[in-house]
Design an enzyme around this catalytic site. Sequence first.
Site, short mmCIF file in Angstrom:
data_model
loop_
_atom_site.label_atom_id
_atom_site.label_comp_id
_atom_site.label_asym_id
_atom_site.label_seq_id
_atom_site.Cartn_x
_atom_site.Cartn_y
_atom_site.Cartn_z
N ASP A 171 -42.25 5.54 7.51
CA ASP A 171 -41.78 6.83 7.01
C ASP A 171 -42.78 7.94 7.28
O ASP A 171 -43.97 7.70 7.50
CB ASP A 171 -41.48 6.74 5.51
CG ASP A 171 -42.70 6.41 4.67
OD1 ASP A 171 -43.52 5.58 5.12
OD2 ASP A 171 -42.85 6.98 3.57
N GLU A 235 -44.24 4.51 2.23
CA GLU A 235 -45.66 4.67 1.93
C GLU A 235 -46.00 6.09 1.51
O GLU A 235 -46.86 6.31 0.65
CB GLU A 235 -46.49 4.27 3.15
CG GLU A 235 -48.00 4.22 2.93
CD GLU A 235 -48.69 5.54 3.21
OE1 GLU A 235 -49.91 5.63 2.98
OE2 GLU A 235 -48.01 6.50 3.67
#
Length: 502
Positions: A171, A235
């Site tokens: 991400d 994350e």
Amino acid sequence: MSGKGVGLRPIVAIRAVSRHGGGGPSGRSGPNSSGCWSGRRQGSMAPRYFHMLALAAGLLLIFATVPRSKSQRSRRYMETSRIPSRFSQEESAEMKEALKGAIQIPTVSFSSTESNTTALAEFGEYIRKVFPRLFSTSFIQHEVVGEYSHLFTVRGTDPSLQPYMLLAHLDVVPAPEEGWEVPPFSGLERDGFIHGRGTLDNKNSVMATLQALQLLLIRNYIPQRSFFIALGHDEEVSGLHGAQKISALLQARGVQLAFVVDEGSFILDGFIPSLKTPFAMIAVSEKGAIDLRLQVNMTPGHSSAPPKETSIGILAAALSRLERTPMPNLFGKGTLMMTLKQLANEFPFPTNIILNNLWLFRPLVSRFLERNYMTNALIRTTTALTMFQAGIKVLELVKNTVADDRVQLQVLRAFDPLPISPSDDQALGYQLLRQTIQSVFPEVNTVTPAPVSHNSWHIQARVTQREKLLSRQDPQHLQSPAMGPAVGCLAFLTPGLYCTGL
């Protein structure tokens, strides 16, 4: 990457893992945390450095399969082992196109409850397409965890060797097109750079790790030491659904890891004017962090007849005291002393004499480091109206500094500084990483341990009668390059310690 004569080349790094987790190695507090050069130009040197990152990952895989031995023969092998630093023209082109394709998938995390799940699913299909051998090799097991994270288990031939883990995340933080030289999800190659969100944080690591393994499999690679590749999908918003679920899964299976490699610091070239040779920094710990809300509750009044002290005035005075009162100088209690000692002989006279005799010149060096806001962050808990980076005793220090019972303190989230990972000659993970760096970048003579700074955490200042936020997290906050803007970690687990946080 370079600018004004300063070269920064991303590498991986080291830190200890928190037993209580916290979701990703960086534990970013929200979608505005930039990780690395968040705004205008996030680019990757296409022709050379992505190849080197893939080579570095491959070298680390090779080195990590070598069993530890005290024999001189084994030590000589680990010091001299090399693989060719050349790829075929076709492989080089494929690597670049694979990274560009990854950047074009907008795997954005907006918050802990909102992500672009369509893009995350697409990314899962994309890595299957680009790296087919990883999904068809008999000794590699692939699992989807938390719907969009990926866990690869690569079984080695020697089960007596403790496994390790390579971490990265899929991400990225949001990237509005305003202020970008090119569209942030274009993956455009221009002037020797691949542009786009994720080129430095952290799709470069995702693609380099998977690319390295695929290239090794093509070359009939079979590891001796088992290892895991864990790719989290959230994350940037603390990894609650990705990293923590992977961690829980491994703990339930009784997995104990030797070390964990994640996104990291840099090779610094020209960053320190008097230092003429490049050096690498491996992060071996991470500063703690705390989010505090400061709040004042008072009976609402009218502006035509204000009280002697208003709630806003009380709160502003408390924030001013915090800003004017720095936390204690801790120079000498972390890894910075070791870093300076290892770099001492690289400096010209008289700096080399000073750094080689810190027992005598420590107060002088400490005062010098305090004068610069970047180096100041290396030696103390830093405080700003939008940020705290802290440890166990910060709340007590804040209360004493504010010294006003009308200002209520509420801890929104906190974690203590992480343990310092070993970096001596017996530290397997650190030494493998050092050898890998110096194999890929032979111009680097010095590799030093270093701390890693957590991303921006903030104080919310609240006046209840107006519900007005006086300070917010600064989305443009940049970490010191020496600390590593995109610094993650190589987490090192002591024997017998379960991996409970990634």
